[in-house]
Scaffold this active site. Structure first.
Site, PDB file in Angstrom:
ATOM      1  N   ARG A 168       8.433 -20.073  68.464  1.00 24.05           N
ATOM      2  CA  ARG A 168       8.044 -19.419  67.193  1.00 24.05           C
ATOM      3  C   ARG A 168       9.189 -19.437  66.174  1.00 24.05           C
ATOM      4  O   ARG A 168       9.385 -18.467  65.434  1.00 24.05           O
ATOM      5  CB  ARG A 168       7.589 -17.968  67.436  1.00 24.05           C
ATOM      6  CG  ARG A 168       6.321 -17.828  68.257  1.00 24.05           C
ATOM      7  CD  ARG A 168       5.102 -18.419  67.545  1.00 24.05           C
ATOM      8  NE  ARG A 168       3.861 -18.108  68.240  1.00 24.05           N
ATOM      9  CZ  ARG A 168       3.345 -18.857  69.217  1.00 24.05           C
ATOM     10  NH1 ARG A 168       3.957 -19.951  69.634  1.00 24.05           N
ATOM     11  NH2 ARG A 168       2.187 -18.530  69.766  1.00 24.05           N
ATOM     12  N   SER A 241      -1.310 -12.977  66.748  1.00 23.75           N
ATOM     13  CA  SER A 241      -0.314 -12.109  67.402  1.00 23.75           C
ATOM     14  C   SER A 241       0.576 -11.495  66.336  1.00 23.75           C
ATOM     15  O   SER A 241       1.174 -12.227  65.540  1.00 23.75           O
ATOM     16  CB  SER A 241       0.581 -12.927  68.337  1.00 23.75           C
ATOM     17  OG  SER A 241      -0.172 -13.578  69.321  1.00 23.75           O
ATOM     18  N   GLU A 338       5.923 -11.363  64.332  1.00 21.11           N
ATOM     19  CA  GLU A 338       5.811 -12.821  64.168  1.00 21.11           C
ATOM     20  C   GLU A 338       5.527 -13.198  62.712  1.00 21.11           C
ATOM     21  O   GLU A 338       6.159 -14.115  62.180  1.00 21.11           O
ATOM     22  CB  GLU A 338       4.707 -13.358  65.088  1.00 21.11           C
ATOM     23  CG  GLU A 338       4.529 -14.848  64.946  1.00 21.11           C
ATOM     24  CD  GLU A 338       3.314 -15.359  65.679  1.00 21.11           C
ATOM     25  OE1 GLU A 338       3.353 -15.407  66.917  1.00 21.11           O
ATOM     26  OE2 GLU A 338       2.323 -15.729  65.018  1.00 21.11           O
TER      27      GLU A 338
HETATM   28  P1  FAD Z   1       1.043 -18.830  55.713  1.00 28.60           P
HETATM   29  O1  FAD Z   1       0.606 -17.603  56.433  1.00 28.60           O
HETATM   30  O2  FAD Z   1       0.526 -19.065  54.342  1.00 28.60           O
HETATM   31  O3  FAD Z   1       2.637 -18.847  55.663  1.00 28.60           O
HETATM   32  C1  FAD Z   1       3.398 -18.573  56.824  1.00 28.60           C
HETATM   33  C2  FAD Z   1       4.870 -18.867  56.514  1.00 28.60           C
HETATM   34  O4  FAD Z   1       5.033 -20.254  56.222  1.00 28.60           O
HETATM   35  C3  FAD Z   1       5.387 -18.138  55.257  1.00 28.60           C
HETATM   36  O5  FAD Z   1       6.747 -17.857  55.443  1.00 28.60           O
HETATM   37  C4  FAD Z   1       5.217 -19.173  54.152  1.00 28.60           C
HETATM   38  O6  FAD Z   1       6.110 -18.957  53.080  1.00 28.60           O
HETATM   39  C5  FAD Z   1       5.548 -20.447  54.902  1.00 28.60           C
HETATM   40  N1  FAD Z   1       4.900 -21.646  54.367  1.00 28.60           N
HETATM   41  C6  FAD Z   1       3.561 -21.926  54.368  1.00 28.60           C
HETATM   42  N2  FAD Z   1       3.357 -23.162  53.887  1.00 28.60           N
HETATM   43  C7  FAD Z   1       4.577 -23.659  53.537  1.00 28.60           C
HETATM   44  C8  FAD Z   1       5.037 -24.892  52.981  1.00 28.60           C
HETATM   45  N3  FAD Z   1       4.198 -25.878  52.688  1.00 28.60           N
HETATM   46  N4  FAD Z   1       6.369 -25.049  52.775  1.00 28.60           N
HETATM   47  C9  FAD Z   1       7.256 -24.068  53.076  1.00 28.60           C
HETATM   48  N5  FAD Z   1       6.883 -22.879  53.605  1.00 28.60           N
HETATM   49  C10 FAD Z   1       5.571 -22.687  53.834  1.00 28.60           C
HETATM   50  N6  FAD Z   1       0.059 -19.115  65.493  1.00 28.60           N
HETATM   51  C11 FAD Z   1       0.471 -19.772  66.598  1.00 28.60           C
HETATM   52  O7  FAD Z   1       1.599 -20.282  66.643  1.00 28.60           O
HETATM   53  N7  FAD Z   1      -0.336 -19.886  67.678  1.00 28.60           N
HETATM   54  C12 FAD Z   1      -1.568 -19.362  67.715  1.00 28.60           C
HETATM   55  O8  FAD Z   1      -2.266 -19.479  68.736  1.00 28.60           O
HETATM   56  C13 FAD Z   1      -2.032 -18.655  66.556  1.00 28.60           C
HETATM   57  N8  FAD Z   1      -3.255 -18.087  66.568  1.00 28.60           N
HETATM   58  C14 FAD Z   1      -3.678 -17.405  65.463  1.00 28.60           C
HETATM   59  C15 FAD Z   1      -4.960 -16.823  65.500  1.00 28.60           C
HETATM   60  C16 FAD Z   1      -5.436 -16.119  64.411  1.00 28.60           C
HETATM   61  C17 FAD Z   1      -6.824 -15.507  64.460  1.00 28.60           C
HETATM   62  C18 FAD Z   1      -4.621 -15.994  63.244  1.00 28.60           C
HETATM   63  C19 FAD Z   1      -5.142 -15.262  62.043  1.00 28.60           C
HETATM   64  C20 FAD Z   1      -3.342 -16.552  63.212  1.00 28.60           C
HETATM   65  C21 FAD Z   1      -2.862 -17.268  64.328  1.00 28.60           C
HETATM   66  N9  FAD Z   1      -1.582 -17.856  64.346  1.00 28.60           N
HETATM   67  C22 FAD Z   1      -1.162 -18.551  65.447  1.00 28.60           C
HETATM   68  C23 FAD Z   1      -0.667 -17.696  63.199  1.00 28.60           C
HETATM   69  C24 FAD Z   1      -0.908 -18.732  62.054  1.00 28.60           C
HETATM   70  O9  FAD Z   1      -2.206 -19.250  62.095  1.00 28.60           O
HETATM   71  C25 FAD Z   1       0.096 -19.871  62.083  1.00 28.60           C
HETATM   72  O10 FAD Z   1       1.415 -19.378  62.028  1.00 28.60           O
HETATM   73  C26 FAD Z   1      -0.108 -20.859  60.919  1.00 28.60           C
HETATM   74  O11 FAD Z   1       0.724 -21.976  61.092  1.00 28.60           O
HETATM   75  C27 FAD Z   1       0.168 -20.232  59.556  1.00 28.60           C
HETATM   76  O12 FAD Z   1      -0.274 -21.154  58.574  1.00 28.60           O
HETATM   77  P2  FAD Z   1      -0.614 -20.728  57.096  1.00 28.60           P
HETATM   78  O13 FAD Z   1      -0.864 -21.971  56.310  1.00 28.60           O
HETATM   79  O14 FAD Z   1      -1.672 -19.717  57.084  1.00 28.60           O
HETATM   80  O15 FAD Z   1       0.780 -20.107  56.631  1.00 28.60           O
HETATM   81  N1  EPU Z   2      -2.438  -8.921  78.033  1.00 26.27           N
HETATM   82  C1  EPU Z   2      -2.544  -7.558  78.162  1.00 26.27           C
HETATM   83  N2  EPU Z   2      -3.347  -6.880  77.282  1.00 26.27           N
HETATM   84  C2  EPU Z   2      -4.052  -7.516  76.327  1.00 26.27           C
HETATM   85  C3  EPU Z   2      -3.951  -8.916  76.193  1.00 26.27           C
HETATM   86  C4  EPU Z   2      -3.133  -9.606  77.067  1.00 26.27           C
HETATM   87  O1  EPU Z   2      -1.907  -6.952  79.033  1.00 26.27           O
HETATM   88  O2  EPU Z   2      -4.755  -6.823  75.567  1.00 26.27           O
HETATM   89  C5  EPU Z   2      -1.529  -9.634  78.941  1.00 26.27           C
HETATM   90  C6  EPU Z   2      -2.260 -10.368  80.033  1.00 26.27           C
HETATM   91  O3  EPU Z   2      -1.617 -10.040  81.237  1.00 26.27           O
HETATM   92  C7  EPU Z   2      -2.025 -11.835  79.745  1.00 26.27           C
HETATM   93  C8  EPU Z   2      -0.749 -11.816  78.903  1.00 26.27           C
HETATM   94  O4  EPU Z   2      -0.789 -10.575  78.202  1.00 26.27           O
HETATM   95  O5  EPU Z   2      -1.811 -12.543  80.918  1.00 26.27           O
HETATM   96  C9  EPU Z   2      -0.693 -12.965  77.902  1.00 26.27           C
HETATM   97  O6  EPU Z   2      -1.863 -12.947  77.066  1.00 26.27           O
HETATM   98  P1  EPU Z   2      -2.388 -14.258  76.327  1.00 26.27           P
HETATM   99  O7  EPU Z   2      -2.604 -15.359  77.292  1.00 26.27           O
HETATM  100  O8  EPU Z   2      -3.508 -13.874  75.424  1.00 26.27           O
HETATM  101  O9  EPU Z   2      -1.132 -14.722  75.476  1.00 26.27           O
HETATM  102  P2  EPU Z   2      -0.218 -13.935  74.453  1.00 26.27           P
HETATM  103  O10 EPU Z   2       1.178 -13.978  74.990  1.00 26.27           O
HETATM  104  O11 EPU Z   2      -0.751 -12.597  74.115  1.00 26.27           O
HETATM  105  C10 EPU Z   2       0.374 -16.119  73.184  1.00 26.27           C
HETATM  106  C11 EPU Z   2       0.629 -16.477  71.749  1.00 26.27           C
HETATM  107  C12 EPU Z   2      -0.677 -16.768  71.047  1.00 26.27           C
HETATM  108  C13 EPU Z   2      -1.369 -17.934  71.755  1.00 26.27           C
HETATM  109  C14 EPU Z   2      -1.618 -17.515  73.209  1.00 26.27           C
HETATM  110  C15 EPU Z   2      -2.243 -18.631  74.016  1.00 26.27           C
HETATM  111  C16 EPU Z   2       2.669 -15.365  71.064  1.00 26.27           C
HETATM  112  C17 EPU Z   2       3.271 -14.241  70.277  1.00 26.27           C
HETATM  113  N3  EPU Z   2       1.333 -15.406  71.079  1.00 26.27           N
HETATM  114  O12 EPU Z   2      -0.338 -14.894  73.184  1.00 26.27           O
HETATM  115  O13 EPU Z   2      -0.400 -17.154  69.712  1.00 26.27           O
HETATM  116  O14 EPU Z   2      -2.585 -18.259  71.140  1.00 26.27           O
HETATM  117  O15 EPU Z   2      -0.354 -17.160  73.821  1.00 26.27           O
HETATM  118  O16 EPU Z   2      -1.297 -19.597  74.294  1.00 26.27           O
HETATM  119  O17 EPU Z   2       3.402 -16.181  71.600  1.00 26.27           O
HETATM  120  C18 EPU Z   2      -0.085 -16.285  67.533  1.00 26.27           C
HETATM  121  O18 EPU Z   2       1.080 -16.695  67.626  1.00 26.27           O
HETATM  122  O19 EPU Z   2      -0.544 -15.731  66.494  1.00 26.27           O
HETATM  123  C19 EPU Z   2      -0.973 -16.450  68.669  1.00 26.27           C
HETATM  124  C20 EPU Z   2      -2.231 -16.001  68.690  1.00 26.27           C
END
Ligand code: FAD
Ligand code: EPU
Length: 346
Positions: A168, A241, A338
């Site tokens: 991250r 997250s 995050e």
């Molecule tokens: P923004 O939210 O618009 O910006 C995020 C940051 O990037 C800000 O600092 C912004 O200034 C900068 N930025 C954006 N575009 C540019 C650019 N072109 N140049 C320079 N800086 C820029 N993230 C994960 O890693 N794994 C996941 O599984 C995951 N699951 C998600 C699930 C949900 C339901 C949601 C809502 C979010 C999730 N995210 C996850 C977080 C998010 O989707 C990612 O971090 C994504 O890459 C953000 O993209 P964005 O275009 O929305 O960026």
């Molecule tokens: N868990 C709980 N309570 C809950 C949910 C999960 O105790 O309500 C525990 C479970 O034991 C589970 C563990 O947390 O085994 C991990 O949960 P999960 O697999 O959902 O993964 P996470 O660590 O919560 C991370 C990323 C997600 C990504 C998933 C899948 C981070 C901060 N988050 O979540 O990324 O989608 O793994 O790989 O690293 C994001 O960054 O926005 C994001 C959604």
């Protein structure tokens, strides 16, 4: 004025962040063609600097207004730059929607991004925090990042090593808005090398009746799991997250495990560190499903803060701080947000 540079005064950002909180920008500048960036940055609203580069707003919390001009890169071109036997370099403009790009790359026959399906946001933001899910990080496939640096007026092309990717994290996350990412190049393969070991993927594929999965099947499995586990921002505002999983010394993880044998512990980047589950720590403190008016913690996943409607960014930030304080008090572990917090300090 160049028709590919659009400027809106006093723009609402409510529809431009997946928390759906209210915020306003004095100026919102959209640039279709990255080559026009130097010109756009000379335009009146941006001459004094940039308050925020905005993608899809899915990793941001507007705890206040950005207080200056907001810039979005809206180019949406996707091209195959090179194809050499098994390997292809796919280049996407910053404004391309991430999930659409994943599905497009698979439809073209290029594997690699399948575990990252259904992550919201743009291609331009994917390197910022080195997006990751289901055992894959985008660093595994980034060939190069193209960027413009407003302060120097220089164009850059960072190769993978120069991006300083970590969990991250990247050089871009460390210096917000220093580089405007204009395009990202991905190195993909025609021969899938599938990553199926993350909990739940094998079971999902089995439930789908698939025993020799393709990269598309893996994307479908990931989409199904994510749709069950994470709230859809179109229905319930959230930014995925809210906290990163904390990295702690291995000795601290062992001590915690002795007191809490059910606590999940994952390997860290090296032998001396471990990654803990922020979701588990927050859940253990009783926050899952908690609600203070519009601001709450998802009942489906303890790591996801949600806007039930009408929450302000500051209310969500206040809730996040109380969650982090309780985790520190109970487990002695600091958890950090995050998403980027705009308009306030963590
Ligand atoms: P923004 O939210 O618009 O910006 C995020 C940051 O990037 C800000 O600092 C912004 O200034 C900068 N930025 C954006 N575009 C540019 C650019 N072109 N140049 C320079 N800086 C820029 N993230 C994960 O890693 N794994 C996941 O599984 C995951 N699951 C998600 C699930 C949900 C339901 C949601 C809502 C979010 C999730 N995210 C996850 C977080 C998010 O989707 C990612 O971090 C994504 O890459 C953000 O993209 P964005 O275009 O929305 O960026
Ligand atoms: N868990 C709980 N309570 C809950 C949910 C999960 O105790 O309500 C525990 C479970 O034991 C589970 C563990 O947390 O085994 C991990 O949960 P999960 O697999 O959902 O993964 P996470 O660590 O919560 C991370 C990323 C997600 C990504 C998933 C899948 C981070 C901060 N988050 O979540 O990324 O989608 O793994 O790989 O690293 C994001 O960054 O926005 C994001 C959604």
């Amino acid at each position: 004025m160049n028709p590919n540079i659009r400027i809106v005064r006093d723009a609402s950002l409510r529809e431009r962040n997946t928390f759906g909180v209210a915020a306003r920008a004095p100026w919102l500048v959209s640039v279709d063609n990255a080559a026009d960036l130097p010109e756009a940055l000379q335009a009146a609203p941006l001459r004094d600097g940039l308050a925020l580069a905005l993608g899809g707003g899915s990793n941001l919390l507007f705890a206040g207004d950005p207080g200056g001009a907001v810039l979005e890169l809206s180019g949406r071109d996707v091209r195959v730059l090179e194809q050499d036997g098994d390997r292809a370099i796919l280049r996407a403009d910053a404004g391309v929607q991430w999930h659409g790009l994943v599905m497009q790359s698979l439809a073209l026959g290029y594997a690699g991004l399948e575990n990252l399906a259904l992550i919201p946001g743009t291609a331009g933001a994917c390197p910022i925090q080195n997006i990751g899910a289901y055992g894959v990080e985008v660093r595994d496939f980034i060939h190069a990042v193209e960027a413009f640096e407003p302060a120097s007026g220089q164009w850059h092309r960072f190769d993978n090593a120069a991006c300083a990717f970590a969990y991250r994290d990247s050089r871009f996350k460390q210096a917000p808005d220093r580089y405007l990412i204009t395009a990202v190049e991905f190195a993909l393969s025609r021969t899938p090398s599938l990553k199926l070991d993350y909990a739940g993927i094998g079971e999902e594929l089995a439930a789908m009746g698939v025993d020799a999965p393709s990269a598309q099947n893996v994307a479908e499995a990931v989409i199904a799991i994510r749709s069950r586990k994470l709230p859809d921002p179109a229905v319930l505002g959230n930014a995925g997250s809210f906290f990163k999983n904390p990295i702690v010394p291995a000795t601290q993880a062992e001590a915690l495990l002795a007191d809490h044998p059910a606590m999940p512990v994952f390997r860290g980047a090296d032998a001396d560190t471990r990654k803990l589950s922020a979701a588990w720590l927050i859940d253990a403190c009783g926050w899952k499903g908690h609600r203070d008016g519009g601001a709450g913690v998802s009942a489906a996943h303890a790591l996801v803060l949600v806007n039930h409607g009408g929450a302000t960014g500051l209310q969500l930030l206040d809730l996040a701080r109380r969650i982090a304080d309780s985790v520190r008090a109970r487990f002695g572990v600091a958890i950090e947000p995050e998403p980027r917090i705009v308009g306030a300090r963590w």
